[in-house]
Design a protein around this motif. Structure first.
Motif, short mmCIF file in Angstrom:
data_model
loop_
_atom_site.label_atom_id
_atom_site.label_comp_id
_atom_site.label_asym_id
_atom_site.label_seq_id
_atom_site.Cartn_x
_atom_site.Cartn_y
_atom_site.Cartn_z
N HIS A 270 3.16 -10.79 8.03
CA HIS A 270 3.90 -9.56 7.70
C HIS A 270 3.44 -8.96 6.37
O HIS A 270 4.26 -8.57 5.54
CB HIS A 270 5.41 -9.82 7.68
CG HIS A 270 5.91 -10.43 8.95
ND1 HIS A 270 5.80 -9.79 10.17
CD2 HIS A 270 6.48 -11.63 9.22
CE1 HIS A 270 6.30 -10.56 11.11
NE2 HIS A 270 6.70 -11.70 10.57
N SER B 153 -3.16 -4.46 1.29
CA SER B 153 -2.89 -4.36 -0.15
C SER B 153 -1.76 -5.30 -0.58
O SER B 153 -1.79 -5.83 -1.69
CB SER B 153 -2.63 -2.93 -0.61
OG SER B 153 -1.90 -2.21 0.30
N GLN B 154 -0.79 -5.54 0.32
CA GLN B 154 0.25 -6.54 -0.03
C GLN B 154 -0.38 -7.92 -0.17
O GLN B 154 -0.01 -8.71 -1.03
CB GLN B 154 1.33 -6.59 1.06
CG GLN B 154 2.29 -5.43 1.03
CD GLN B 154 3.17 -5.45 2.26
OE1 GLN B 154 2.80 -4.95 3.31
NE2 GLN B 154 4.33 -6.05 2.15
N ALA C 276 -3.55 -8.55 -1.00
CA ALA C 276 -4.35 -8.56 -2.24
C ALA C 276 -3.43 -8.76 -3.44
O ALA C 276 -3.76 -9.51 -4.37
CB ALA C 276 -5.14 -7.26 -2.38
N ALA C 277 -2.26 -8.11 -3.41
CA ALA C 277 -1.31 -8.25 -4.52
C ALA C 277 -0.79 -9.70 -4.58
O ALA C 277 -0.66 -10.27 -5.67
CB ALA C 277 -0.14 -7.28 -4.34
#
Lengths: 148, 378
Positions: A88, A92-93, A95-96
């Protein structure tokens, strides 16, 4: 009698249309499956447990065996589907998330291999490994433990 | 004291290199990387500077209408895995601080020894996980906001500790737990005083616990330290003051949206508290978010020495902020954020504004801050 035929044509058209739609969605969305080696004792796993292993929150299977996650490199369709369905997180989430983990020294991301086939081979060889691949690339060297 | 830790870290790294051949993993030994932010902000309040952290000497407001100093930094990071059991981390951070420079500083430098995959010991300069986003508070790319909510995150100005910590991770079914005990000391610069000062903290210890279940994360922490801020707080010689923090937070993040809240109770010669609640929704590459944060008026503890003027100023910083912002993940490993803050100072408080001229009272004022920042990781 006479009006049975148009219905039949309509039904056939509908059937073809449905089959075509099914075909399109199957092509657009590779069916990803989570696998372990055929030599592994693990027979099933939940999405949540898989996520914990791939996010480095645990290094073992629920029954305590060591778990070594093997990832696909970016750009693979199966990777995108796996991360959106099981973890889920969008790219980019993700990578963060790894920026936080790496830069705080908590851990590091899984090893990445370039293709479904490479992942299957690496998983088949190592009884501790866990990976995910396109369902079409599954063979007898690996066992499917989750179909998300 | 600090030097001793660097020596330990360096020795640890050499010990690690000596054992490097035993690693036997397919992972690279070193991961080099870094992160940074370039920010600009404007405050409508011309009588004081708006700064999110007491280590920043000036910001938008009185010093300049527009300022780049609040949210601009760059950091380099090396994570090393020498053997399956021994790893190390070094992070050098350059951000605006006292002396009005961006002089780089060692944010973290430690060696970790994993006894088992679950239990580990770290020695060196370590992050202090007071809050949920405390360890990564400098890495703007890891959260939606421009910076973590000021009212809460300013309560604990210390971000790292020189010492050691022990962590134990466990999992039961779908529950994960990580508990950490830490001991050390710290020195930090504070500009939240009439004269910028280095404050030293000793006998710093804490217990930090994080529970995860599915998309829910719960964090609870207690920490305390002895500081030499006694003189500033009481005006009475070299008094040591014990600072205690009790903090808790909860986050729910199923992927498409998030909601989080954190609270802190803080006690030195006075008692104060702060909280925020924040939520956001992810629509493809855009994440609009809304945050409400507030901190309370400090109340002096019975039996503590009579407060000095400094202590009254420090204890009396009650304010609240409503922030509305948007994060845009416009490029790989890069985001752009815009945030609008409406800050309301309480009736007897200049809030967290710094560099307010003596005898100027801005009590009850409301002002606005507009910020834009580009965060990146590499």
């Amino acid at each position: 009698m006479g009006n049975a035929k148009p219905h039949g044509i309509l039904r056939n058209c509908l059937k073809i249309l449905l089959m075509a739609m099914a075909g399109i969605s199957a092509a657009a969305q590779a069916a990803v499956v989570v696998i372990v080696s055929a030599k592994s004792p693990v027979t099933s796993i939940t999405a949540e447990q898989t996520a914990r292993i791939f996010l480095g929150k645990t290094t073992s299977f629920p029954d305590d065996g060591e778990a070594l996650p093997i990832d696909l490199t970016e750009g693979n369709a199966a990777r995108n589907e796996f991360y959106s369905k099981v973890i889920h997180k969008n790219p980019s989430q993700l990578a963060a998330y790894w920026a936080k983990v790496i830069f705080t020294g908590i851990g590091r991301p899984p090893i990445e291999l370039a293709s479904n086939e490479a992942v299957r081979k690496a998983v088949a060889k190592n009884p501790h490994a866990i990976g995910y691949i396109d369902k079409r690339d599954v063979n007898r060297s690996v066992r499917v433990i989750l179909e998300p | 004291m600090t030097k001793a830790y660097y020596i330990i870290v360096v020795l640890g790294i050499f010990a690690g290199i000596a054992n490097a051949d035993a690693a036997g993993t397919d992972q690279p030994m070193f991961i080099f990387g870094g992160f940074g932010s370039m920010g600009i902000s404007h405050s409508s309040m011309g009588s004081g500077d708006y700064v999110p952290d007491s280590s920043i000497p000036s910001g938008p407001g009185r010093t300049a209408a527009w300022s780049t100093t609040n949210d601009t930094r760059i950091a380099g990071n090396v994570a090393a895995q020498f053997t399956p059991k021994i790893s190390a981390l070094l992070q050098i951070d350059s951000e605006y601080h006292s002396g009005n420079t961006y002089r780089p500083e060692v944010e973290w430098a430690h060696v970790k020894y994993a006894f088992t995959p679950e239990a580990s010991l770290r020695v060196g300069r370590l992050a202090l996980p007071t809050f949920m986003e405390a360890e990564n508070r400098d890495i703007g790319y890891t959260y939606a906001w421009i910076h973590p909510p000021v009212e809460v995150y300013r309560q604990e100005p210390i971000t790292n500790s020189d010492g050691f910590d022990v962590t134990y991770r466990s999992q039961t079914g779908e529950w994960g737990n990580s508990i950490k005990a830490l001991y050390g000391g710290a020195k930090h610069e504070s500009n939240a005083l009439p004269t910028p000062s280095d404050l030293t903290s000793r006998n710093l210890w804490g217990i930090f616990d994080t529970v995860e279940y599915g998309a829910t994360t719960i964090h609870a922490a207690f920490q305390q330290r002895e500081t030499d801020s006694g003189y500033l707080l009481t005006g009475q010689g070299e008094t040591q003051v014990t600072d205690k923090d009790l903090s808790a937070g909860v986050q729910y993040d199923p992927g498409d949206w998030f909601m989080m809240s954190e609270w802190i109770l803080r006690e030195s010669t006075y008692k104060t508290s702060a909280m925020y609640v924040s939520g956001g929704y992810r629509i493809k590459k855009f994440t609009p978010y809304l945050t409400y944060a507030q901190n309370s008026l400090g109340s002096f503890l019975p039996g503590s020495p009579p407060p000095s003027q400094n202590a009254l100023t420090l204890a009396n910083r009650e304010q609240s902020t409503i922030s509305l912002g948007m994060r845009w993940d416009f490029m790989r490993n890069t985001d752009l954020k815009l945030q609008f803050d409406q800050v309301k100072l309480s009736a007897n408080s200049n809030g967290y504004l710094e560099n307010v001229p003596a005898n100027v009272t801005l009590f009850g004022s409301t002002f606005h801050v507009i910020s834009a920042v580009v965060d990146f990781i590499f």
